[in-house]
Design a protein around this motif. Structure first.
Motif, PDB file in Angstrom:
ATOM      1  N   ARG A  53       0.822  -1.225   0.000  1.00  8.24           N
ATOM      2  CA  ARG A  53       0.000   0.000   0.000  1.00  8.24           C
ATOM      3  C   ARG A  53       0.847   1.263   0.000  1.00  8.24           C
ATOM      4  NH1 ARG A  53      -5.163  -0.195  -1.297  1.00  8.24           N
ATOM      5  NH2 ARG A  53      -5.325   1.817  -0.331  1.00  8.24           N
ATOM      6  N   TYR A  73      -5.682   4.549   3.752  1.00  7.14           N
ATOM      7  CA  TYR A  73      -6.637   4.782   2.672  1.00  7.14           C
ATOM      8  C   TYR A  73      -7.489   5.997   2.993  1.00  7.14           C
ATOM      9  CZ  TYR A  73     -10.382   4.177  -0.711  1.00  7.14           C
ATOM     10  OH  TYR A  73     -11.278   4.389  -1.721  1.00  7.14           O
ATOM     11  N   GLN A  82     -13.226  -2.741  -0.814  1.00  7.07           N
ATOM     12  CA  GLN A  82     -12.210  -3.673  -1.320  1.00  7.07           C
ATOM     13  C   GLN A  82     -11.074  -3.852  -0.322  1.00  7.07           C
ATOM     14  OE1 GLN A  82     -11.040  -2.092  -5.131  1.00  7.07           O
ATOM     15  NE2 GLN A  82     -12.542  -3.339  -6.212  1.00  7.07           N
ATOM     16  N   LEU A  83     -10.588  -2.735   0.217  1.00  5.46           N
ATOM     17  CA  LEU A  83      -9.489  -2.802   1.179  1.00  5.46           C
ATOM     18  C   LEU A  83      -9.930  -3.500   2.458  1.00  5.46           C
ATOM     19  CD1 LEU A  83      -6.632  -2.183   2.098  1.00  5.46           C
ATOM     20  CD2 LEU A  83      -7.413   0.118   2.719  1.00  5.46           C
ATOM     21  N   GLU A  86      -9.707  -7.188   2.172  1.00  2.00           N
ATOM     22  CA  GLU A  86      -8.316  -7.635   2.247  1.00  2.00           C
ATOM     23  C   GLU A  86      -7.808  -7.611   3.692  1.00  2.00           C
ATOM     24  OE1 GLU A  86      -4.043  -6.660   0.070  1.00  2.00           O
ATOM     25  OE2 GLU A  86      -5.826  -5.567  -0.547  1.00  2.00           O
TER      26      GLU A  86
END
Length: 106
Positions: A53, A73, A82-83, A86
């Motif tokens: 990242r 983020y 989405q993150l 993960e």
């Protein structure tokens, strides 16, 4: 001139290019900040995520992880979702915070 008004231009810039194919037609976006808050279940996986990242080497990621909460983020909801998937998959310790458009732009 590509856009008739500032709002249309900002919306085109704020939506990441990898999310443009998704239908975001309602033009009312939610914005989020996401922070790593600790090592998580597997410190190595958290470090590898930070390395990716932050586009940095392992030692920089390790130093960054020592300075939590660490912003990883800031953007539209689709990217945050989405993150978050993960982060959940690797068992990371994180915090997700909804922010206003004004906070996003500052």
């Amino acid at each position: 001139m590509a856009y008739d008004n500032l709002i249309a231009f900002l919306q085109s810039v704020l939506v990441p290019s990898n999310l443009e194919e998704e239908q975001l037609d309602d033009h009312s976006y939610n914005y989020y900040e996401m922070y790593i808050t600790g090592n998580g279940k597997d410190k190595l996986k958290t470090l590898l995520l930070l390395k990716k990242r932050l586009s940095c080497d392992y030692s920089t990621a390790k130093k960054s992880l020592e300075q939590t909460p660490l912003l990883i983020y800031r953007g539209v909801e689709a990217g945050a979702v989405q993150l978050e998937k993960e982060l959940q998959q690797i068992g990371a310790d994180y915090q997700k915070k909804k922010i206003s458009l004004a906070e996003f732009l500052t």
